[in-house]
Write an enzyme that holds these catalytic residues in place. Structure first.
Site, PDB file in Angstrom:
ATOM      1  N   SER A  61     123.042  22.538   8.640  1.00 12.71           N
ATOM      2  CA  SER A  61     122.684  23.382   7.905  1.00 12.71           C
ATOM      3  C   SER A  61     122.292  22.510   6.187  1.00 12.71           C
ATOM      4  CB  SER A  61     123.707  24.547   7.832  1.00 12.71           C
ATOM      5  OG  SER A  61     122.217  25.606   7.320  1.00 12.71           O
ATOM      6  N   TYR A  95     112.185  24.643   3.152  1.00 15.17           N
ATOM      7  CA  TYR A  95     113.132  24.007   3.249  1.00 15.17           C
ATOM      8  C   TYR A  95     115.027  24.857   3.646  1.00 15.17           C
ATOM      9  CZ  TYR A  95     117.378  20.675   3.623  1.00 15.17           C
ATOM     10  OH  TYR A  95     118.605  20.346   3.664  1.00 15.17           O
ATOM     11  N   LYS A 151     117.275  25.801   6.818  1.00 19.58           N
ATOM     12  CA  LYS A 151     118.615  26.048   7.707  1.00 19.58           C
ATOM     13  C   LYS A 151     119.502  26.993   7.200  1.00 19.58           C
ATOM     14  CE  LYS A 151     118.416  21.633   7.135  1.00 19.58           C
ATOM     15  NZ  LYS A 151     118.957  20.597   8.291  1.00 19.58           N
TER      16      LYS A 151
END
Length: 282
Positions: free
Chosen positions: A140, A154, A158
């Site tokens: 992650s 992004y 994650k």
């Protein structure tokens, strides 16, 4: 697993294993005696890996293609035995604010970072459920612990990896499969070098002037966490402290972030990278 000795002879699959953290994991796993396979884009990085590590089983695959990942994984299992450990390291990042990124940027980062992880997990899972003593470790990010200005695409991808790992840990523990999520901060990799010029100044201020971690130190921490069966790996003390602070005092984290962002915007009001920029909502 019984420490590094537990890697000897174990078939380990690393996605994104031709560069960055994944490449360092491949190096350390080979040193520990593992049988290593890699799925990665068929590019110059993969060519260099083939040339430098001929004992590694390599397949050029786009992890967003579920069928290709499944087929390649079956081939690797036929050649080297069932996959007993998986490390999902394939990932991309393009920083930017919500209105500055195109819809394709959001889709691409979710496809690679989240669905690329999911495809690999689903490909190896049938064999793991029958073998027991298996491990799944997903990368992650510290940006998967809290929202960060400038990581509009992004960060959510994650967060999704984090959520997947939390569910997998509960579902797979009864089957003897250990699940670990790793949360590295900035790491000195080609990916970071590529994204840094695109970062808005607020993101650079939040990241601070702390020197990025080395891929070697992060890979070592990830392997140790996997060996000990930890559900979470924080490669440095700062990220570990951040995770605790986010959980216990989110209001404090919010205020600190707001102050940092406000300071940047006062000092650099004309910076062309400052969000918001021209709307790009295609």
């Amino acid at each position: 697993m019984s420490g590094r000795a537990g890697w000897a002879g174990r078939h380990v699959l690393v996605t994104g294993g031709s560069s960055g953290i994944g490449r360092e994991l491949v190096h350390q796993l080979r040193g520990a005696g593992a049988v290593v396979s890699v799925l990665a884009l068929d590019d110059t990085d993969l060519a260099r890996l083939r040339a430098s590590a001929p004992d590694v089983h390599v397949r050029g695959v786009d992890v967003t293609d579920a069928a290709a990942v499944g087929s390649a994984t079956d081939e690797l299992a036929a050649a080297a035995g069932p996959v007993r450990s998986l490390f999902t390291c394939a990932g991309i990042s393009r920083p930017g604010c919500v209105q500055d990124l195109g819809l394709g940027d959001f889709r691409a980062q979710m496809e690679v970072n989240y669905f690329g992880t999911l495809h690999a997990v689903r490909a190896v899972l049938p064999g793991m459920l029958h073998s027991g003593d298996a491990t799944i470790t997903c990368i992650s990010s510290a940006a998967g612990l809290l929202g960060v200005f400038g990581y509009a695409a992004y960060g959510p991808s994650k967060f999704a990896v984090r959520g997947l790992c939390e569910v997998l840990r509960q579902e797979l523990k009864p089957h003897g499969v250990s699940v670990t999520a790793a949360y590295p901060p900035d790491v000195d990799t080609p990916q970071l070098a590529m994204e840094t010029p695109l970062q808005p100044p607020e993101l650079q201020a939040i990241s601070g002037t702390i020197k990025p971690l080395t891929a070697q130190s992060v890979a070592t921490a990830i392997l140790r966490g996997t060996e000990s069966g930890r559900s979470s790996v924080f490669p440095d003390v700062r990220t570990r402290a951040l995770s605790r602070l986010v959980g216990t005092a989110p209001w404090f984290v919010d205020r600190a972030l707001d102050r940092t962002i406000a300071k940047v915007r006062r000092r650099r009001p004309a910076d062309p990278r400052r969000c918001p920029g021209p709307a790009n909502l295609s």
